[in-house]
Design an enzyme around this catalytic site. Structure first.
Site, PDB file in Angstrom:
ATOM      1  N   ASP A   8     -64.181 -34.160   1.834  1.00  0.00           N
ATOM      2  CA  ASP A   8     -65.418 -33.373   1.804  1.00  0.00           C
ATOM      3  C   ASP A   8     -66.145 -33.723   0.501  1.00  0.00           C
ATOM      4  O   ASP A   8     -65.748 -34.661  -0.219  1.00  0.00           O
ATOM      5  CB  ASP A   8     -65.134 -31.870   1.978  1.00  0.00           C
ATOM      6  N   CYS A  65     -59.942 -33.036  -0.620  1.00  0.00           N
ATOM      7  CA  CYS A  65     -60.994 -32.052  -0.887  1.00  0.00           C
ATOM      8  C   CYS A  65     -60.824 -31.591  -2.327  1.00  0.00           C
ATOM      9  O   CYS A  65     -60.140 -32.259  -3.110  1.00  0.00           O
ATOM     10  CB  CYS A  65     -60.980 -30.917   0.133  1.00  0.00           C
ATOM     11  N   THR A  67     -59.222 -28.975  -3.610  1.00  0.00           N
ATOM     12  CA  THR A  67     -57.839 -28.576  -3.882  1.00  0.00           C
ATOM     13  C   THR A  67     -56.820 -29.296  -3.006  1.00  0.00           C
ATOM     14  O   THR A  67     -55.629 -29.270  -3.313  1.00  0.00           O
ATOM     15  CB  THR A  67     -57.670 -27.072  -3.604  1.00  0.00           C
ATOM     16  N   HIS A  98     -38.072 -37.109   4.042  1.00  0.00           N
ATOM     17  CA  HIS A  98     -37.491 -35.931   4.713  1.00  0.00           C
ATOM     18  C   HIS A  98     -38.361 -35.361   5.826  1.00  0.00           C
ATOM     19  O   HIS A  98     -37.826 -34.853   6.809  1.00  0.00           O
ATOM     20  CB  HIS A  98     -37.242 -34.816   3.688  1.00  0.00           C
ATOM     21  N   HIS A 133     -32.733 -35.089   8.980  1.00  0.00           N
ATOM     22  CA  HIS A 133     -34.147 -34.726   8.819  1.00  0.00           C
ATOM     23  C   HIS A 133     -34.882 -34.785  10.159  1.00  0.00           C
ATOM     24  O   HIS A 133     -35.801 -34.012  10.408  1.00  0.00           O
ATOM     25  CB  HIS A 133     -34.813 -35.635   7.795  1.00  0.00           C
TER      26      HIS A 133
HETATM   27  C1  RB5 Z   1     -65.261 -26.941  -1.625  1.00  0.00           C
HETATM   28  O1  RB5 Z   1     -65.946 -26.240  -2.611  1.00  0.00           O
HETATM   29  C2  RB5 Z   1     -63.785 -26.594  -1.657  1.00  0.00           C
HETATM   30  O2  RB5 Z   1     -63.598 -25.304  -1.188  1.00  0.00           O
HETATM   31  C3  RB5 Z   1     -63.004 -27.588  -0.815  1.00  0.00           C
HETATM   32  O3  RB5 Z   1     -63.193 -28.864  -1.316  1.00  0.00           O
HETATM   33  C4  RB5 Z   1     -61.511 -27.375  -0.772  1.00  0.00           C
HETATM   34  O4  RB5 Z   1     -60.984 -27.249  -2.057  1.00  0.00           O
HETATM   35  C5  RB5 Z   1     -61.036 -26.335   0.139  1.00  0.00           C
HETATM   36  O5  RB5 Z   1     -59.835 -26.085   0.279  1.00  0.00           O
END
Ligand code: RB5
Length: 148
Positions: A8, A65, A67, A98, A133
């Site tokens: 994203d 993304c 996180t 695993h 596994h």
């Molecule tokens: C976008 O701001 C952020 O929420 C997205 O990149 C991600 O971290 C969502 O889990």
């Protein structure tokens, strides 16, 4: 091996880093975006990549993304996907050995490009160990298959 990759808006720079790694490793890939720096929704990128992996159009997927969390939640909703959110080398190796994870997610706002490259490299080059596994994965698959 063929890899589908997407991010994203929160993961564009790290996706570019991983694309250069794929070129360096001579790994075939399909890049599913995103193309812009405006805000987009991670499920719109996670699900197409996960479907390509589940349908065996590609062997593995990489999703990035901010996180890595949203991408991993969305990808793991697709049947047949074992998506691992990884931010360290030990887990990158362990989740291949695993869990036979078929999608890797990372967060651009969590780790730097150097570590992310190493994680992706280890994840792409480590084989599944099978054995006990495999029995555990089969339990997950059986649950998934019987879900209504
Ligand atoms: C976008 O701001 C952020 O929420 C997205 O990149 C991600 O971290 C969502 O889990």
């Amino acid at each position: 091996m063929k890899v589908a990759i997407a991010s994203d808006h929160g993961g564009i720079a790290l996706r570019e880093e991983i694309l250069s790694l794929l070129l360096e490793l001579n790994i075939d890939f399909v890049d599913l975006g995103c193309e812009c720096r405006t805000s987009v929704d991670y499920p719109d990128y996670a699900i197409p990549v996960a479907e390509k992996v589940a349908n065996q159009e590609v062997d593995r997927g990489i999703l990035i993304c901010g996180t890595g969390i949203g991408m991993s939640i969305a990808a793991n909703k697709v049947k047949g996907i074992r998506c691992a959110l990884v931010h360290d080398i030990f887990s990158a190796k362990a989740t291949r050995e695993h869990n036979d994870s078929n999608i890797l997610t990372m967060g651009e706002r969590v780790i730097g490009p150097g570590l992310a490259r190493e994680i992706a490299k280890v994840w792409l080059t480590t084989s599944f160990e099978g054995g006990r596994h495999e029995d555990r994965i089969n339990k997950v698959t059986t649950y998934e298959t019987n879900m209504v």
